[in-house]
Design a protein around this motif. Structure first.
Motif, PDB file in Angstrom:
ATOM      1  N   LEU A 181       0.835  -1.201   0.000  1.00 59.64           N
ATOM      2  CA  LEU A 181       0.000   0.000   0.000  1.00 59.64           C
ATOM      3  C   LEU A 181       0.868   1.250   0.000  1.00 59.64           C
ATOM      4  O   LEU A 181       0.613   2.207  -0.742  1.00 59.64           O
ATOM      5  CB  LEU A 181      -0.921  -0.010   1.219  1.00 59.64           C
ATOM      6  CG  LEU A 181      -1.751   1.260   1.451  1.00 59.64           C
ATOM      7  CD1 LEU A 181      -2.676   1.535   0.275  1.00 59.64           C
ATOM      8  CD2 LEU A 181      -2.545   1.143   2.746  1.00 59.64           C
ATOM      9  N   ARG A 182       1.887   1.253   0.834  1.00 59.17           N
ATOM     10  CA  ARG A 182       2.758   2.429   0.918  1.00 59.17           C
ATOM     11  C   ARG A 182       3.469   2.685  -0.412  1.00 59.17           C
ATOM     12  O   ARG A 182       3.566   3.835  -0.873  1.00 59.17           O
ATOM     13  CB  ARG A 182       3.782   2.215   2.040  1.00 59.17           C
ATOM     14  CG  ARG A 182       4.447   3.463   2.558  1.00 59.17           C
ATOM     15  CD  ARG A 182       5.198   3.165   3.850  1.00 59.17           C
ATOM     16  NE  ARG A 182       4.298   2.907   4.952  1.00 59.17           N
ATOM     17  CZ  ARG A 182       3.755   3.859   5.695  1.00 59.17           C
ATOM     18  NH1 ARG A 182       4.028   5.129   5.434  1.00 59.17           N
ATOM     19  NH2 ARG A 182       2.954   3.560   6.707  1.00 59.17           N
ATOM     20  N   GLU A 183       3.920   1.611  -1.043  1.00 65.14           N
ATOM     21  CA  GLU A 183       4.621   1.744  -2.333  1.00 65.14           C
ATOM     22  C   GLU A 183       3.684   2.273  -3.417  1.00 65.14           C
ATOM     23  O   GLU A 183       4.039   3.171  -4.190  1.00 65.14           O
ATOM     24  CB  GLU A 183       5.176   0.370  -2.721  1.00 65.14           C
ATOM     25  CG  GLU A 183       5.891   0.355  -4.064  1.00 65.14           C
ATOM     26  CD  GLU A 183       6.341  -1.049  -4.432  1.00 65.14           C
ATOM     27  OE1 GLU A 183       6.516  -1.301  -5.641  1.00 65.14           O
ATOM     28  OE2 GLU A 183       6.499  -1.899  -3.521  1.00 65.14           O
ATOM     29  N   ILE A 184       2.472   1.701  -3.480  1.00 63.68           N
ATOM     30  CA  ILE A 184       1.524   2.117  -4.507  1.00 63.68           C
ATOM     31  C   ILE A 184       0.993   3.514  -4.231  1.00 63.68           C
ATOM     32  O   ILE A 184       0.752   4.301  -5.157  1.00 63.68           O
ATOM     33  CB  ILE A 184       0.383   1.084  -4.617  1.00 63.68           C
ATOM     34  CG1 ILE A 184       0.931  -0.213  -5.212  1.00 63.68           C
ATOM     35  CG2 ILE A 184      -0.776   1.612  -5.451  1.00 63.68           C
ATOM     36  CD1 ILE A 184      -0.068  -1.335  -5.303  1.00 63.68           C
ATOM     37  N   TYR A 185       0.843   3.856  -2.954  1.00 63.58           N
ATOM     38  CA  TYR A 185       0.393   5.212  -2.619  1.00 63.58           C
ATOM     39  C   TYR A 185       1.380   6.251  -3.164  1.00 63.58           C
ATOM     40  O   TYR A 185       0.965   7.282  -3.716  1.00 63.58           O
ATOM     41  CB  TYR A 185       0.237   5.372  -1.106  1.00 63.58           C
ATOM     42  CG  TYR A 185      -0.114   6.788  -0.717  1.00 63.58           C
ATOM     43  CD1 TYR A 185      -1.433   7.210  -0.732  1.00 63.58           C
ATOM     44  CD2 TYR A 185       0.878   7.708  -0.362  1.00 63.58           C
ATOM     45  CE1 TYR A 185      -1.767   8.517  -0.400  1.00 63.58           C
ATOM     46  CE2 TYR A 185       0.560   9.014  -0.043  1.00 63.58           C
ATOM     47  CZ  TYR A 185      -0.774   9.418  -0.056  1.00 63.58           C
ATOM     48  OH  TYR A 185      -1.097  10.710   0.246  1.00 63.58           O
ATOM     49  N   ARG A 186       2.660   6.000  -2.999  1.00 60.59           N
ATOM     50  CA  ARG A 186       3.667   6.946  -3.504  1.00 60.59           C
ATOM     51  C   ARG A 186       3.498   7.160  -5.006  1.00 60.59           C
ATOM     52  O   ARG A 186       3.576   8.294  -5.496  1.00 60.59           O
ATOM     53  CB  ARG A 186       5.080   6.432  -3.217  1.00 60.59           C
ATOM     54  CG  ARG A 186       5.479   6.433  -1.767  1.00 60.59           C
ATOM     55  CD  ARG A 186       6.982   6.177  -1.601  1.00 60.59           C
ATOM     56  NE  ARG A 186       7.278   5.716  -0.257  1.00 60.59           N
ATOM     57  CZ  ARG A 186       7.609   4.461   0.052  1.00 60.59           C
ATOM     58  NH1 ARG A 186       7.687   3.547  -0.910  1.00 60.59           N
ATOM     59  NH2 ARG A 186       7.861   4.133   1.303  1.00 60.59           N
ATOM     60  N   LYS A 187       3.272   6.065  -5.724  1.00 59.58           N
ATOM     61  CA  LYS A 187       3.119   6.153  -7.176  1.00 59.58           C
ATOM     62  C   LYS A 187       1.862   6.937  -7.547  1.00 59.58           C
ATOM     63  O   LYS A 187       1.875   7.780  -8.456  1.00 59.58           O
ATOM     64  CB  LYS A 187       3.075   4.736  -7.759  1.00 59.58           C
ATOM     65  CG  LYS A 187       3.099   4.680  -9.266  1.00 59.58           C
ATOM     66  CD  LYS A 187       3.423   3.295  -9.796  1.00 59.58           C
ATOM     67  CE  LYS A 187       2.414   2.256  -9.389  1.00 59.58           C
ATOM     68  NZ  LYS A 187       2.582   0.976 -10.128  1.00 59.58           N
ATOM     69  N   ALA A 188       0.747   6.666  -6.840  1.00 61.42           N
ATOM     70  CA  ALA A 188      -0.504   7.364  -7.120  1.00 61.42           C
ATOM     71  C   ALA A 188      -0.418   8.840  -6.756  1.00 61.42           C
ATOM     72  O   ALA A 188      -0.915   9.712  -7.486  1.00 61.42           O
ATOM     73  CB  ALA A 188      -1.652   6.698  -6.366  1.00 61.42           C
ATOM     74  N   ALA A 189       0.210   9.141  -5.622  1.00 58.33           N
ATOM     75  CA  ALA A 189       0.308  10.527  -5.170  1.00 58.33           C
ATOM     76  C   ALA A 189       1.178  11.369  -6.094  1.00 58.33           C
ATOM     77  O   ALA A 189       0.986  12.589  -6.200  1.00 58.33           O
ATOM     78  CB  ALA A 189       0.862  10.572  -3.752  1.00 58.33           C
ATOM     79  N   ALA A 190       2.112  10.738  -6.783  1.00 59.60           N
ATOM     80  CA  ALA A 190       2.942  11.469  -7.736  1.00 59.60           C
ATOM     81  C   ALA A 190       2.125  11.910  -8.953  1.00 59.60           C
ATOM     82  O   ALA A 190       2.448  12.907  -9.601  1.00 59.60           O
ATOM     83  CB  ALA A 190       4.116  10.603  -8.185  1.00 59.60           C
ATOM     84  N   ILE A 191       1.059  11.169  -9.257  1.00 60.63           N
ATOM     85  CA  ILE A 191       0.204  11.489 -10.402  1.00 60.63           C
ATOM     86  C   ILE A 191      -0.921  12.426  -9.997  1.00 60.63           C
ATOM     87  O   ILE A 191      -1.238  13.383 -10.704  1.00 60.63           O
ATOM     88  CB  ILE A 191      -0.389  10.186 -11.006  1.00 60.63           C
ATOM     89  CG1 ILE A 191       0.737   9.290 -11.510  1.00 60.63           C
ATOM     90  CG2 ILE A 191      -1.389  10.508 -12.122  1.00 60.63           C
ATOM     91  CD1 ILE A 191       0.281   7.888 -11.853  1.00 60.63           C
ATOM     92  N   ALA A 192      -1.551  12.143  -8.855  1.00 60.57           N
ATOM     93  CA  ALA A 192      -2.705  12.931  -8.401  1.00 60.57           C
ATOM     94  C   ALA A 192      -2.493  13.352  -6.951  1.00 60.57           C
ATOM     95  O   ALA A 192      -3.144  12.829  -6.043  1.00 60.57           O
ATOM     96  CB  ALA A 192      -3.986  12.117  -8.549  1.00 60.57           C
ATOM     97  N   PRO A 193      -1.572  14.271  -6.695  1.00 57.89           N
ATOM     98  CA  PRO A 193      -1.269  14.663  -5.309  1.00 57.89           C
ATOM     99  C   PRO A 193      -2.497  15.235  -4.603  1.00 57.89           C
ATOM    100  O   PRO A 193      -3.223  16.057  -5.158  1.00 57.89           O
ATOM    101  CB  PRO A 193      -0.177  15.727  -5.471  1.00 57.89           C
ATOM    102  CG  PRO A 193      -0.267  16.191  -6.896  1.00 57.89           C
ATOM    103  CD  PRO A 193      -0.768  15.028  -7.675  1.00 57.89           C
ATOM    104  N   GLY A 194      -2.712  14.763  -3.372  1.00 55.51           N
ATOM    105  CA  GLY A 194      -3.831  15.245  -2.579  1.00 55.51           C
ATOM    106  C   GLY A 194      -5.173  14.681  -2.973  1.00 55.51           C
ATOM    107  O   GLY A 194      -6.203  15.069  -2.410  1.00 55.51           O
ATOM    108  N   GLU A 195      -5.194  13.736  -3.926  1.00 61.54           N
ATOM    109  CA  GLU A 195      -6.471  13.214  -4.429  1.00 61.54           C
ATOM    110  C   GLU A 195      -6.564  11.692  -4.304  1.00 61.54           C
ATOM    111  O   GLU A 195      -7.422  11.070  -4.937  1.00 61.54           O
ATOM    112  CB  GLU A 195      -6.672  13.602  -5.890  1.00 61.54           C
ATOM    113  CG  GLU A 195      -6.794  15.098  -6.136  1.00 61.54           C
ATOM    114  CD  GLU A 195      -7.010  15.430  -7.599  1.00 61.54           C
ATOM    115  OE1 GLU A 195      -7.033  14.490  -8.424  1.00 61.54           O
ATOM    116  OE2 GLU A 195      -7.155  16.625  -7.931  1.00 61.54           O
TER     117      GLU A 195
END
Length: 390
Positions: A181-195
């Motif tokens: 989860l932590r790894e995938i969150y980093r990837k997602a947050a880089a694309i859609a920060p705060g969302e």
């Protein structure tokens, strides 16, 4: 006023748009299709004109496209049919500018934003007591400490789909446990920060996926249909349904009507649910403020949604209707390859799959009375696979 004195502009010409073109064209309504991609609706006998525009992905592109169409064809009083969330949002945010020239069968921005941003969707559902999956809205990686470590696997998805989908081509990513989860969150947050939304995965596949579809007006469903979305593409986080069966609309009517009334909603809408086998509750996943991919199932089941909206927009009477249960729809160009992948993974049996193919009542693209779009789709398959993942 009679059908045909006012035309329609379909914004987006894939199979969803094709269904709108055919629905209106059969009644003699002149239809123009505008798209920023190669699309199959241009081959339909019911499309009066097909126009390629630079972009429909944001407000500026949509407004420019409509200005160009007005300059070229006039179109005063014509009805607009958006087929994607970003087009709906553009029309809603610019209603004051567009409403003097076009008819817009979509709600105001105050309603649309609740569907546009899933955080708003889930907050309203929780306020109304409508079940949703357990969800978290971490604004940074440190906030992942608030996520229930025993709730996995998780779906990691964007609050606003358009900011994520065009970058990744997927609706969500799966994380099995806290470390992933932590790894995938980093990837997602880089694309859609705060969302980024983290959500528990509800067990089960297509047999658990349902939807309530409606033309909603004045706090009531003028036309309604419920559906069981038995198969989707891809199987885990489907971008689109591939095999759908209509069921009794009463199954999901109470929570759906409650939600839409609270939104002050007008227009076509699909609310997606998943039946949680752990507690037997239908949990709201998504709200789509537009036509949905399998809306042509409605016509086969007795509720021709685009035509009913058109009648309402030009001031003709609309009689309330509920789609009958037991009608089946498929989009074979995605259903067949997805079934092959599920069969290879051991999730699908050949005999049971073939049995469902014999029960199809209506296909997403093929129609004897309008065969060219199906042939055009075959020719476009390499393009569609790259551009949209089909």
């Amino acid at each position: 006023m009679t059908a045909g004195t006012v035309g329609a502009v379909v914004l987006g010409g894939d199979y969803q748009g094709l269904g709108i073109v055919r629905s209106l064209g059969r009644h003699g309504v002149p239809v123009i299709v505008a798209d920023d991609e190669h699309s199959i609706s241009v081959a339909s006998r019911y499309a009066r004109h097909a126009v390629r525009v630079p972009s429909l992905r944001d407000d500026r592109g949509v407004l420019a496209a409509l200005a160009g169409l007005r300059a070229r064809y006039g179109l005063r009083g014509w009805v607009l049919y958006p087929t994607r969330e970003e087009i709906v949002a553009a029309l809603a945010r610019n209603r004051a500018e567009l409403g003097g020239h076009f008819r817009i069968p979509a709600p105001d921005w105050d309603s649309v934003r609740i569907a546009w941003d899933k955080r708003e969707t889930y907050r309203l559902a929780a306020k109304l007591g409508i079940p949703i999956p357990q969800s978290w809205y971490p604004e940074d990686e440190a906030a992942l400490s608030h996520v229930d470590g025993s709730a996995g696997p998780y779906a990691v998805k964007p609050a606003i789909k358009e900011h994520f989908f065009y970058e990744t081509g997927v609706k969500a990513w799966r994380a099995e446990g806290p470390e992933e989860l932590r790894e995938i969150y980093r990837k997602a947050a880089a694309i859609a920060p705060g969302e980024v939304i983290v959500q528990e995965m509800i067990p089960g596949g297509g047999e658990q996926q349902y939807a309530y579809c409606a033309f909603f007006r004045d706090g009531e469903p003028v036309a309604s249909m419920a559906a069981r979305r038995l198969r989707q593409h891809p199987s885990d986080f489907g971008r689109a349904s591939t095999f759908v069966e209509s069921v009794d609309p009463a199954l999901l009517e109470e929570p759906s009507v409650t939600f839409l009334r609270a939104m002050g909603y007008y227009g076509l809408v699909e609310l997606e649910y998943k039946l949680d086998p752990r507690d037997g509750e239908f949990k709201l996943l998504d709200v789509n403020a537009r036509t949905w991919g399998y809306h042509t199932l409605g016509r086969a089941a007795g509720a021709d949604f685009p035509w009913l909206v058109y009648r309402d927009q030009i001031g003709l009477p609309v009689r309330p209707v509920r789609a009958r249960a037991g009608v089946r729809w498929a989009r074979l160009v995605t259903d067949l390859p997805n079934a092959a992948a599920d069969w290879k993974a051991g999730r699908l049996r050949t005999r049971s799959y073939l049995a469902t193919l014999r029960t199809i009542d209506t296909e997403a693209v093929f129609a004897w009375a309008d065969p060219l779009p199906a042939l055009y789709e075959i020719a476009l398959l390499p393009y569609l696979a790259v551009k949209r993942g089909l």
